[in-house]
Design an enzyme around this catalytic site. Structure first.
Site, PDB file in Angstrom:
ATOM      1  N   ARG A   1      46.239  39.974  23.955  1.00 53.76           N
ATOM      2  CA  ARG A   1      46.405  39.362  22.728  1.00 53.76           C
ATOM      3  C   ARG A   1      44.575  39.243  22.156  1.00 53.76           C
ATOM      4  NH1 ARG A   1      49.645  35.163  26.103  1.00 53.76           N
ATOM      5  NH2 ARG A   1      50.684  35.173  25.396  1.00 53.76           N
TER       6      ARG A   1
ATOM      7  N   TYR B   1      54.042  40.748  18.251  1.00 53.67           N
ATOM      8  CA  TYR B   1      53.836  41.614  19.716  1.00 53.67           C
ATOM      9  C   TYR B   1      52.968  40.673  20.262  1.00 53.67           C
ATOM     10  CZ  TYR B   1      51.608  45.584  17.801  1.00 53.67           C
ATOM     11  OH  TYR B   1      50.284  46.407  17.150  1.00 53.67           O
ATOM     12  N   GLU B   2      52.507  40.367  21.049  1.00 48.07           N
ATOM     13  CA  GLU B   2      51.560  40.080  22.581  1.00 48.07           C
ATOM     14  C   GLU B   2      52.344  38.392  22.902  1.00 48.07           C
ATOM     15  OE1 GLU B   2      50.650  41.694  24.399  1.00 48.07           O
ATOM     16  OE2 GLU B   2      50.152  44.109  23.269  1.00 48.07           O
ATOM     17  N   GLY B   3      53.382  38.642  22.239  1.00 49.26           N
ATOM     18  CA  GLY B   3      53.532  37.023  22.279  1.00 49.26           C
ATOM     19  C   GLY B   3      53.479  36.256  20.544  1.00 49.26           C
TER      20      GLY B   3
END
Length: 602
Positions: A270, A408-410
């Protein structure tokens, strides 16, 4: 190794309840000579190999992405974060952020390939692998001899990563696992040599990680390259495992530890994703400014029009603020890693715990910077007008490439809720004292406000006072919400989202103010005049967002006298003594950027 003592470094999330001195933050202006050389060599590589050929990435030239990755490996750019024992440079967290930042500006396709390989493709082995696994795989990954990929997401397991259905079955002789399942959205799948694969053993509660070499004769097959909105030359395929045999010694960490590996990889991913959005913003500001200086309409360059100046000013301001916040957090992580290593932790444990400590800040940065880069690319198109909509200019592709960063990355929605949820959990563990400050804010609301005129004679003193009061807004809203809903707070997602936006704006605005204050003290106020203007402009915008989100939260759970008291407190805590002239600030910023013909604040 840092000589910073633990008592001098705030723990993750403590920025909300403790004062940070400007001398204690790290800024881009603090880079040492080695880091500056690394930044410059990275930019040179990007200009030569990526930016000069950005059209090739739009034509789905996957081979060129792989070729550029190999060149990056030859230059050592893939090995910055890898320990020296495994063929890497073994540089600190700030330096790894720096390379991730400046290598990511030209194209989202290469940025994704680079991030997937150096981050989730390599890092799980360096942080969780056995010594044998690290010696076998990491040197090849560090040089670009091999490329890595990460197989977590499945058709039915996205944000809920631990719900994956891929199975790993131990052989009768106990020598290998047979993995069967389907993975999707796998970056680098088309040219990788090795996968980090997550699968479930029997009916385990949590998934397990495995290192799987890419061998199509071992039950591995692929879907076609995905047709995507952006990142056209980032190889993205489905990967199918059909009774793929993996030696037992290739289990990564312990059985059932896969979910933990995945979550910790996301924490690092993140903040690295935020860094990967910085140079993209700078380059868009540069291109938009050059175009606005050259484009003549109504017998004058369009940069002279207020509507364009407002866009350029906001774009540059976002980039400056994002730099401040990213490198502030990166140095906090680096110092925490150094402290843990000095106390006897292994490098693996120190880095894992160091990043985990600042998981809240990592989520904040992921959300804020990914949304800023999307806004910047959108405004870049607008400055270019019709030409911005054309695929003949890089604005159109930059806008499409930026869109994935919010997913992406949550997803940003997940990260918003995580940031507040993790803060509450830290408070419950006693790592961040929220109860005391929140109680004090409640008592202040019941008291008689002071009518004394404060002394704001020092640089940014009013802005720092306002930041302190904005923190009270968060404590007022979040504290009341926790008191009202208790453990059921996580069910109130819209409230969590509003509270998160307040938290995000506080961290970003404070980071900019601290950066500017530090540099004004050492370089002089005149030299930092534009940076002062950007800090004030961002804070002004942050106050507007916080007022809106706090009101939204308050009226959702408070009624009657409680609601009236909190709304009055909101008004008190967000009040300016000297309202800034926003038009003047934007004009000052835009004129400086126009004169420099681009972004020059890094």
């Amino acid at each position: 190794m840092s000589d910073t003592k633990e008592k001098d470094i705030l723990r993750g999330g403590q920025f909300l309840v403790k004062e940070t001195k400007c001398e204690d933050v790290f800024t881009l202006e603090d880079l040492n000579e080695e880091q500056k050389m690394m930044r410059d060599s990275t930019k040179e590589f990007v200009d030569r190999e990526l930016w000069a050929h950005w059209e090739r990435f739009e034509k789905k030239d996957y081979a060129y992405t792989e070729e550029c990755m190999k060149k990056a490996g030859e230059l050592g750019l893939l090995s910055v974060a890898v320990p020296e024992a495994y063929g890497g440079m073994g540089m600190g967290f700030v330096s790894t952020m720096l390379v991730c930042d400046y290598i990511s500006g030209a194209t989202g396709s290469f940025s994704t390939a680079f991030g997937a390989h150096t981050g989730i493709g390599t890092m799980p082995i360096t942080l969780y692998g056995t010594e044998e696994q690290k010696q076998k795989y990491v040197p090849k990954l560090a040089t670009g001899e091999w490329f890595g990929a990460y197989c977590l997401t499945e058709p039915g397991a996205g944000s809920d990563a631990n719900s994956g259905k891929t199975k790993a079955v131990l052989s009768d002789d106990g020598k290998y696992y047979s993995i069967t399942g389907q993975k999707m959205w796998i970056s680098n799948a088309g040219f990788c040599d090795m996968f980090i694969v997550f699968a479930r053993i029997e009916d385990d509660k949590n998934i397990t990680g495995f290192i799987v070499e890419n061998d199509t004769e071992n039950g591995i097959s692929f879907g076609e390259e995905e047709k995507k909105l952006g990142i056209h030359s980032s190889s993205t395929r489905q990967v199918f495992f059909n009774d793929t045999k993996v030696p037992v010694e290739n289990m990564l960490s312990e059985r059932g530890n896969g979910f933990k590996i995945a979550m910790n990889a996301l924490n690092i991913g993140r903040i690295k994703l935020a860094a990967a959005c910085l140079e993209a913003q700078r380059r868009i500001v540069n291109e938009a400014t050059k175009y606005a200086n050259e484009r003549i309409q109504f017998k004058t360059p369009i940069i002279n029009f207020g509507a364009i100046k407002a866009k350029i000013a906001d774009m540059a301001t976002n980039a400056y603020v994002d730099e401040a916040a990213c490198y502030r957090a990166a140095k906090n992580i680096e110092d925490r890693i150094a402290i843990r290593e000095a106390s006897g932790n292994s490098h693996q444990e120190a880095e894992l715990k160091g990043v985990e400590e600042y998981a809240i800040e990592c989520s904040i940065l992921k959300v804020a910077v990914s949304e800023h880069v999307q806004h910047t690319t959108d405004e870049g198109i607008q400055v270019f007008g019709g030409m911005g909509f054309s695929a003949d200019t890089p604005m159109e592709s930059a806008w499409r490439d930026a869109r994935i960063s919010r997913i992406y990355e949550g997803t940003n929605e997940i990260n918003r809720m995580l940031s507040v949820g993790m803060l509450v959990k830290k408070a419950m563990k006693g790592h961040v004292d929220l109860l005391g400050p929140a109680t004090a804010v409640g008592e202040e609301l019941m008291g008689i406000p002071s009518f004394d005129t404060p002394d704001f004679s020092e640089l940014l003193s009013e802005e720092k006072d306002l930041i302190a009061r904005l923190k009270k807004v968060f404590l007022m809203v979040a504290g009341s919400a926790v008191q009202k809903f208790g453990p059921d707070l996580e069910k109130h997602q819209m409230l969590l989202m509003a509270a998160s936006d307040i938290l995000i704006q506080i961290y970003m605005a404070e980071s900019a103010i601290l950066r500017t204050e530090k540099n004004a003290k050492r370089f002089g106020e005149e030299a930092q005049a534009t940076q002062i203007a950007m800090s004030k402009l961002y804070l002004y915008r942050a106050v507007d967002i916080i007022q809106q989100k706090a009101k939204e939260g308050i009226v959702s759970f408070a009624e009657g006298d409680e609601q009236r008291m909190m709304l009055m407190g909101l008004k008190r805590f967000t009040k300016y003594t000297n309202q800034p002239n926003v038009v003047k600030l934007r004009t000052q910023i835009a004129d400086k950027v126009a004169a420099d013909n681009g972004y020059t604040f890094d």
